[in-house]
Design a protein around this motif. Structure first.
Motif, PDB file in Angstrom:
ATOM      1  N   THR A   1       0.850  -1.187   0.000  1.00 11.28           N
ATOM      2  CA  THR A   1       0.000   0.000   0.000  1.00 11.28           C
ATOM      3  C   THR A   1       0.887   1.239   0.000  1.00 11.28           C
ATOM      4  O   THR A   1       1.886   1.293   0.727  1.00 11.28           O
ATOM      5  N   GLU A   2       0.533   2.217  -0.813  1.00 11.30           N
ATOM      6  CA  GLU A   2       1.266   3.474  -0.879  1.00 11.30           C
ATOM      7  C   GLU A   2       0.281   4.623  -0.674  1.00 11.30           C
ATOM      8  O   GLU A   2      -0.874   4.542  -1.103  1.00 11.30           O
ATOM      9  N   VAL A   3       0.753   5.696  -0.065  1.00 14.78           N
ATOM     10  CA  VAL A   3      -0.100   6.841   0.219  1.00 14.78           C
ATOM     11  C   VAL A   3       0.562   8.110  -0.316  1.00 14.78           C
ATOM     12  O   VAL A   3       1.763   8.328  -0.113  1.00 14.78           O
TER      13      VAL A   3
ATOM     14  N   GLY B   1       5.302  12.617  -2.671  1.00 15.16           N
ATOM     15  CA  GLY B   1       5.403  11.242  -3.139  1.00 15.16           C
ATOM     16  C   GLY B   1       5.166  10.229  -2.034  1.00 15.16           C
ATOM     17  O   GLY B   1       5.053  10.569  -0.850  1.00 15.16           O
ATOM     18  N   SER B   2       5.144   8.956  -2.440  1.00 16.34           N
ATOM     19  CA  SER B   2       4.868   7.870  -1.504  1.00 16.34           C
ATOM     20  C   SER B   2       6.128   7.278  -0.908  1.00 16.34           C
ATOM     21  O   SER B   2       6.064   6.480   0.026  1.00 16.34           O
ATOM     22  N   GLY B   3       7.304   7.634  -1.467  1.00 16.00           N
ATOM     23  CA  GLY B   3       8.549   7.005  -1.039  1.00 16.00           C
ATOM     24  C   GLY B   3       8.817   5.681  -1.720  1.00 16.00           C
ATOM     25  O   GLY B   3       9.802   5.015  -1.435  1.00 16.00           O
ATOM     26  N   GLN B   4       7.945   5.294  -2.653  1.00 21.37           N
ATOM     27  CA  GLN B   4       8.094   4.043  -3.398  1.00 21.37           C
ATOM     28  C   GLN B   4       8.173   4.378  -4.887  1.00 21.37           C
ATOM     29  O   GLN B   4       7.303   4.040  -5.662  1.00 21.37           O
ATOM     30  N   GLY B   5       9.234   5.066  -5.300  1.00 22.86           N
ATOM     31  CA  GLY B   5       9.318   5.599  -6.654  1.00 22.86           C
ATOM     32  C   GLY B   5       9.301   4.551  -7.734  1.00 22.86           C
ATOM     33  O   GLY B   5       9.724   3.411  -7.536  1.00 22.86           O
ATOM     34  N   ALA B   6       8.825   4.941  -8.905  1.00 25.09           N
ATOM     35  CA  ALA B   6       8.829   4.074 -10.061  1.00 25.09           C
ATOM     36  C   ALA B   6      10.226   4.044 -10.671  1.00 25.09           C
ATOM     37  O   ALA B   6      11.090   4.832 -10.329  1.00 25.09           O
TER      38      ALA B   6
ATOM     39  N   TYR C   1      15.294   9.593 -12.800  1.00 27.29           N
ATOM     40  CA  TYR C   1      15.449  10.492 -11.655  1.00 27.29           C
ATOM     41  C   TYR C   1      14.757   9.861 -10.448  1.00 27.29           C
ATOM     42  O   TYR C   1      13.734  10.331  -9.966  1.00 27.29           O
ATOM     43  N   GLU C   2      15.335   8.749  -9.950  1.00 24.69           N
ATOM     44  CA  GLU C   2      14.646   7.932  -8.968  1.00 24.69           C
ATOM     45  C   GLU C   2      14.405   8.675  -7.656  1.00 24.69           C
ATOM     46  O   GLU C   2      13.355   8.523  -7.038  1.00 24.69           O
TER      47      GLU C   2
ATOM     48  N   PHE D   1       2.395   6.408 -10.273  1.00 24.34           N
ATOM     49  CA  PHE D   1       2.070   5.022  -9.937  1.00 24.34           C
ATOM     50  C   PHE D   1       1.769   4.171 -11.165  1.00 24.34           C
ATOM     51  O   PHE D   1       1.967   2.963 -11.142  1.00 24.34           O
ATOM     52  N   TYR D   2       1.264   4.779 -12.251  1.00 27.00           N
ATOM     53  CA  TYR D   2       0.906   3.978 -13.423  1.00 27.00           C
ATOM     54  C   TYR D   2       1.058   4.808 -14.689  1.00 27.00           C
ATOM     55  O   TYR D   2       1.191   6.033 -14.652  1.00 27.00           O
TER      56      TYR D   2
END
Length: 507
Positions: free
Chosen positions: A244-246, A285-290, A294-295, A343-344
Motif C-alpha cells: 500500500t502506498e499513500v 510522493g509515496s517514497g516508493q518511486g517508479a 530520476y529515482e 504510480f501507473y
C-alpha cells in the motif's frame, strides 16, 4: 516486412476516412463550418492580406523539411546525441531498414512525437492543404525523421503516433490557435508556432472560423490518494505480495475545452466538434518511486500529467418524434488519451463510434455520451519494471522500457446532470481491454510477458455554483487494473483519489 505492410495499410485506411469526409463535405448540412474562403477571418490591413484560398505546397513541405533539419541539427551538433549522428550508413538503402518498437521515454513517445507531427500537420493546414493532404505531408515528415534523422531502427510506435496522433493533436491546436487570436495574437502563435513559417511565406492568416468555443473552464484542486498492489501466485513473494502506498497531498490544475456543441452536432468536417482536457497534478510522493532516470525525485514527488480528448470525424443529428426534447449526435470519433502517473502509465489512440445526447427538462439538462472504440496502439505500465520488483537484463545502453505497448477495445461513458443555475452532478468511466502482444516484447530483458490487462477509471463529482463564473466541487476517482500475464505472476492494482476543487467557468 509484415509490420511495415500492416502499418501502411492502417495509414491508408485512415487516409481514406479523411478523403471520404472531405469529399462529402460539400454536401453537408447548413450547420457545417468548413475551411473555405467563405469562412476566412483574416486581416486586410498591415502586412497580412486576405487569404487567397490557394494551396501552398512549397510552404507546407518546406516547413516540414525545415523543422526536421533544424531539430536533427540541434540534436546532433548542440546536444551531441549519439542517435542523431546519422550518415551514409543510414541513408544508403534506407528503405531496407527494419521497423521495430522502440524503448524511448514514455513522455517522448506518446506526447512529444504527436506534437512533433502536429507541427508538420499545422504547417500544411496553414498552407491551405485539406485534411488528407496535410496527413500525407505529416506521414512524409515522420518517415524522413525515422529513416534519415536517427541511427536507431525506424520505430513502429513513433510512426503511428507521429501521424495519426499528430492529426488529432494538430487539428485541435490549429483550431484553438485561431480562437486564441481573439484574446491575443501572441497566444495564437504559442499554440501554433508554425504560423511563424506559414504566415511569413504566404503573408496571410490560416483559413478558419472563430467563435466556436462552447465551453471553457479551468479547475484548481487539492486532494490525497491511496494505492494498493497485489502480485498473485508469486512463489518468490510467498504466493501473495501486497503493498500500500499513500500520497498525502497534491495540487492540480486542469483546462477543459469543448469546441462546438457536442449535442445535436451534424457535420462531415473532421474535428468540427471535439472535447479536450489537459492538466497536471503534483504533490508529496509515496517514497516508493517508479523506475525512472530520476529515482530520488520520483520517490519524493507525486506527479500526474493527463490529456483526454475525442474529436468527431463525421457526425449526424437525427430528428423526429423519437428525439423530442433531445439533441443527439451519432458518428465516428477519434480517441486520444494520455495519463502519466507516478504510480501507473496509460495511453490510447484509436477510432470508434460515439453517441452523445442531451435531454432537456424545464430547469435542467441531462447530458450523456457513450463511445466504443478500438485502441489501435496504446500503453500500460509494466509493474515489474515500473516498481523494480524483478531484476532485468538491459541492453548495452542500460535501457529497459517500463511499459507494454498494447491494443484492444475501449469504452467511454460520460454523464452530467446540470441545473439552469450551473450546479451539476458529473460521472465518467473509461474502460480498456489491453492486449500486450508478442511483437512488442523486449527480447533481452528477464520477464517480458504478453497477456491481457483490464483497466477501468471512474470518477464522480458534485459541483455547486456559487456565482456565474465560479463552481465549488468535491470529486472521487477510482482506478483499477487486473493483469493476466503469461510468463510472470498476475497483478491487481487500484488507486483511490479524493479532492476538493474550484472551477473558473470562463465560458
Amino acid at each position: 516486412m509484415k509490420k511495415i505492410i500492416s502499418f501502411f495499410l492502417c495509414l491508408a485506411c485512415f487516409s481514406n476516412i479523411l478523403l471520404s469526409a472531405q469529399s462529402v463535405g460539400t454536401e453537408s448540412s447548413n450547420n457545417d463550418v468548413t475551411f473555405s474562403t467563405q469562412s476566412v477571418n483574416s486581416e486586410s490591413s498591415g502586412w497580412l492580406h486576405e487569404n487567397d484560398g490557394k494551396k501552398h505546397w512549397f510552404t507546407a513541405v518546406g516547413g516540414m523539411l525545415f523543422f526536421n533539419l533544424g531539430l536533427s541539427s540541434y540534436n546532433r551538433w548542440v546536444l551531441g546525441s549519439g542517435w542523431a549522428q546519422t550518415g551514409w550508413d543510414e541513408w544508403d538503402h534506407f528503405w531496407e531498414r527494419e521497423m521495430k518498437y522502440d524503448r524511448d521515454w514514455y513522455w517522448t513517445n506518446f506526447v512529444l512525437h504527436p506534437y512533433q507531427g502536429s507541427l508538420y500537420y499545422m504547417a500544411s493546414r496553414g498552407s491551405n492543404l485539406n485534411f488528407a493532404e496535410s496527413f500525407a505531408v505529416t506521414l512524409l515528415g515522420s518517415s524522413i525523421w525515422e529513416y534519415l534523422c536517427e541511427t536507431n531502427a525506424p520505430s513502429t510506435n513513433d510512426m503511428f503516433y507521429t501521424t495519426v496522433g499528430a492529426f488529432a493533436v494538430g487539428e485541435m491546436l490549429y483550431r484553438l490557435s485561431l480562437e486564441a487570436d481573439e484574446v491575443s495574437s501572441l497566444l495564437g502563435f504559442a499554440i501554433n508556432p508554425m504560423r511563424l513559417w506559414t504566415q511569413g511565406w504566404t503573408r496571410q492568416k490560416p483559413l478558419g472560423s472563430t467563435g466556436n468555443i462552447h465551453e471553457l473552464s479551468v479547475k484548481f484542486g487539492v486532494g490525497s490518494a491511496r494505492t494498493h498492489t497485489e502480485i498473485i501466485n508469486a512463489p518468490y513473494f510467498d504466493n501473495r505480495y501486497k503493498q500500500t502506498e499513500v500520497y498525502p497531498v497534491y495540487g492540480s490544475v486542469m483546462l477543459s475545452v469543448v469546441y462546438n456543441d457536442p449535442y445535436g452536432h451534424d457535420s462531415n468536417t473532421p474535428y468540427e466538434q471535439f472535447e479536450l482536457d489537459f492538466g497536471g497534478f503534483a504533490g508529496v510522493g509515496s517514497g516508493q518511486g517508479a523506475a525512472c532516470a530520476y529515482e530520488d525525485f520520483d520517490e519524493k514527488v507525486m506527479y500526474d500529467i493527463r490529456i483526454n480528448s475525442n474529436g468527431m470525424l463525421f457526425a449526424r443529428s437525427p430528428k423526429g418524434s423519437l428525439f423530442k426534447n433531445t439533441d443527439t449526435t451519432i458518428g465516428l470519433a477519434l480517441e486520444y488519451n494520455f495519463d502519466w502517473h507516478q504510480f501507473y502509465e496509460l495511453s490510447s489512440l484509436g477510432p470508434g463510434l460515439a453517441i452523445k445526447q442531451r435531454i432537456r427538462f424545464d430547469s435542467a439538462n441531462l447530458e450523456w455520451q457513450l463511445h466504443g472504440a478500438w485502441n489501435t496502439l496504446g500503453t500500460t505500465d509494466y509493474y515489474y519494471y515500473h516498481r523494480k520488483k524483478i531484476s532485468v537484463l538491459t541492453d548495452d545502453d542500460g535501457v529497459v522500457r517500463n511499459y507494454n505497448i498494447t491494443t484492444g477495445p475501449m469504452a467511454v461513458l460520460k454523464a452530467r446532470y446540470i441545473t439552469s443555475g450551473g450546479s451539476s452532478f458529473n460521472f465518467s468511466f473509461m474502460g480498456f481491454g489491453m492486449y500486450d502482444f508478442y511483437d512488442q516484447l523486449q527480447d533481452d530483458v528477464t520477464g517480458s510477458s504478453a497477456g491481457w490487462e483490464w483497466i477501468g477509471r471512474a470518477d464522480a463529482g458534485l459541483e455547486l455554483a456559487v456565482s456565474k463564473k465560479v463552481r465549488l466541487g468535491i470529486n472521487d476517482e477510482f482506478y483499477v487494473k487486473r493483469a493476466f500475464y503469461k510468463k510472470v505472476p498476475d497483478v491487481f492494482q487500484y488507486v483511490n483519489s479524493g479532492s476538493i476543487y474550484a472551477r473558473l467557468q470562463l465560458k
